[in-house]
Design a protein around this motif. Sequence first.
Motif, short mmCIF file in Angstrom:
data_model
loop_
_atom_site.label_atom_id
_atom_site.label_comp_id
_atom_site.label_asym_id
_atom_site.label_seq_id
_atom_site.Cartn_x
_atom_site.Cartn_y
_atom_site.Cartn_z
N THR A 142 0.83 -1.21 0.00
CA THR A 142 0.00 0.00 0.00
C THR A 142 0.86 1.25 0.00
N LEU A 143 1.97 1.23 0.75
CA LEU A 143 2.89 2.37 0.74
C LEU A 143 3.48 2.58 -0.64
N LEU A 144 3.85 1.49 -1.31
CA LEU A 144 4.39 1.62 -2.67
C LEU A 144 3.33 2.17 -3.62
N GLY A 145 2.09 1.66 -3.50
CA GLY A 145 1.02 2.17 -4.35
C GLY A 145 0.73 3.63 -4.08
N THR A 146 0.79 4.04 -2.80
CA THR A 146 0.59 5.44 -2.45
C THR A 146 1.67 6.32 -3.06
N TYR A 147 2.90 5.81 -3.06
CA TYR A 147 4.00 6.55 -3.67
C TYR A 147 3.74 6.79 -5.16
N VAL A 148 3.17 5.79 -5.82
CA VAL A 148 2.83 5.96 -7.24
C VAL A 148 1.81 7.08 -7.41
N PHE A 149 0.79 7.10 -6.56
CA PHE A 149 -0.26 8.11 -6.68
C PHE A 149 0.24 9.51 -6.33
N LEU A 150 1.17 9.61 -5.39
CA LEU A 150 1.64 10.93 -4.96
C LEU A 150 2.28 11.71 -6.09
N GLY A 151 2.91 11.01 -7.03
CA GLY A 151 3.57 11.71 -8.14
C GLY A 151 2.71 11.88 -9.37
N MET A 152 1.44 11.48 -9.30
CA MET A 152 0.60 11.47 -10.50
C MET A 152 0.42 12.87 -11.09
N THR A 153 0.15 13.86 -10.27
CA THR A 153 -0.14 15.20 -10.80
C THR A 153 1.12 15.97 -11.18
N ARG A 154 2.30 15.45 -10.79
CA ARG A 154 3.54 16.16 -11.06
C ARG A 154 4.33 15.59 -12.22
N VAL A 155 3.93 14.44 -12.72
CA VAL A 155 4.69 13.84 -13.80
C VAL A 155 4.59 14.73 -15.04
N PRO A 156 5.70 14.96 -15.75
CA PRO A 156 5.68 15.84 -16.92
C PRO A 156 4.74 15.33 -18.02
N PHE A 157 4.17 16.26 -18.73
CA PHE A 157 3.20 15.96 -19.79
C PHE A 157 3.88 15.30 -20.99
N HIS A 158 3.12 14.44 -21.66
CA HIS A 158 3.55 13.83 -22.93
C HIS A 158 2.44 14.03 -23.95
N GLY A 159 2.82 14.29 -25.19
CA GLY A 159 1.82 14.55 -26.22
C GLY A 159 0.85 13.41 -26.44
N ASP A 160 1.29 12.16 -26.19
CA ASP A 160 0.39 11.02 -26.36
C ASP A 160 -0.78 11.05 -25.38
N GLU A 161 -0.63 11.78 -24.28
CA GLU A 161 -1.74 11.89 -23.34
C GLU A 161 -2.92 12.61 -23.99
N SER A 162 -2.64 13.61 -24.79
CA SER A 162 -3.71 14.31 -25.50
C SER A 162 -4.46 13.35 -26.41
#
Length: 529
Positions: free
Chosen positions: A29-49
């Motif tokens: 759960t701590l590892l999964g939380t770590y994944v979520f904590l960086g979700m909004t800060r990860v740099p944008f990629h054009g494929d996301e559009s």
Amino acid sequence: MWMEKRDARKDVKNNHKIFFRLLDGIFLTLLGTYVFLGMTRVPFHGDESTLIRLSMDFAYIFQDRAVQKVIYRPTTGFWSQEQYQRVLTGSIDPLSIGVAWSAAGMHRGDLNGFWLWPDPYVADEWAFNVQLGAMPGPRLLDIARIPSTLFTAISIFVVFAVALGLSRSRPAAWIAAFLYATTPSILVNGRRAMQEGALLLFASLVVLCTLHILRLLREVNIRWSRILLGYGLLGLASGLALASKHTSVLVIAPAFLAIFILLWFAGGKLEPQEKTAMHFRLLFGLFGAGLLGISVFYILTPVWWFFRFHWIILLCLSVICFTIGLPRPGWRIGVARTVSVAGLLLITAFFPRAWSGIYQAIGITLQVRADIMVSQQTPGMELPTLESRIGEMGDQLLFAKTQYYESHLWDDLKEEQAQIRVYEDSRLDGRGGGTIWGIIELMLVVGGLWVALFRRRGWETLLLGMWLAVPAVILLITNPFAWQRYYILLIAPWSVLAGFAAVPLTSSGFTAGIRKFFGSKAAGPDSAQ
């Protein structure tokens, strides 16, 4: 008196299991939380559009009930951008993004357009796409990243379960999960609103189902109900993986190959004639799992609903393979088999062209994938020789830092570079690359390889070896690009192999200390129960 001692030992053993399962849950759960904590800060990629724009299909299918807007349309001219991307892209993430923004109260009018990759003569690609409306808004982007991030977080639990099942060692599974969850390429691609999160989850589920089937094949008395259930789950997981991203075939192929090899060793104490019959029943069941996987892929990929009844044909064939030659089929099995045969006859009689849809969709997909490989050639990113590809693969597995984009033109985009600095300063970008971590991981892999070859020889080593080696060989042959995303499917087996180095801990003082803590000689932390 002896009964009281027996009950006391049983209670200690149960407490021991509960303690370690609780510890597993907290750690993962701590590892999964770590994944979520960086979700909004990860740099944008054009494929996301592109993936966010494709989530418009959710509105077409489930809100407008207008399936005709998303199905494949044969044409001799230029394809629309939408049709091209639907054929090229997995459907799981776009539809999941649609569920996410709909649940958050957003509407199709909030969606951006497709990101356009202009030629090098465009001065500012970022500004160019912002003017075209291809940049998603901050709230939409954050919401769109939730499904992929959730898939990635869950995949950590699955990789842990696979590592525990293969190594039968909790320290090994803990190390594997930690290495996997803190790998920079897993974090940056799994957090983005792209295909990789779903790919990581469902590809690892394919391996977990394979592990379960291989365990059943080792039993003295084969239980056909459990074997068929395992095959069914394998087919379902394979279909979900294919619908996530087509490159999941790099994991599906070695999984099926491992079962194909080991099923011939099942039933060692049976008479030769009985053993041969059982082997062919297992083989037909494996065919059924493959057909079911392709059928699930077609069901979950709306663009291929153009070819009517092709998924029903595959489903009927799958049922026939599952039920053929069962030792004691009941009336339910007979009904299922009869209905499947009747369905095939009816479709063949009234819709004979439905059979061609099975291979036509696959052929179109392969052609589009071949075209995209040609169009993606980027100066400075090609790997023309086998030596360069081997070197790149080794670098990606051990020393490479995060690759945030694949085009060198993005080196000059100040907006992207600013996001990268914020992301790396947050310390949520994983372990990072470099020599120190590379050497540590290399030492673990060498130790894990020794354990796999000399202490775990058998089906566990075969499955782990094929899980890692088959995708690696295929990538060396087919992948001409130095793109980090293309190596992402190697991270899970590589981490599990590194975790194998901790298997000796289960017979060391570490285990003795745990036993002393519980005041009992109960099984140590390597217990997979």
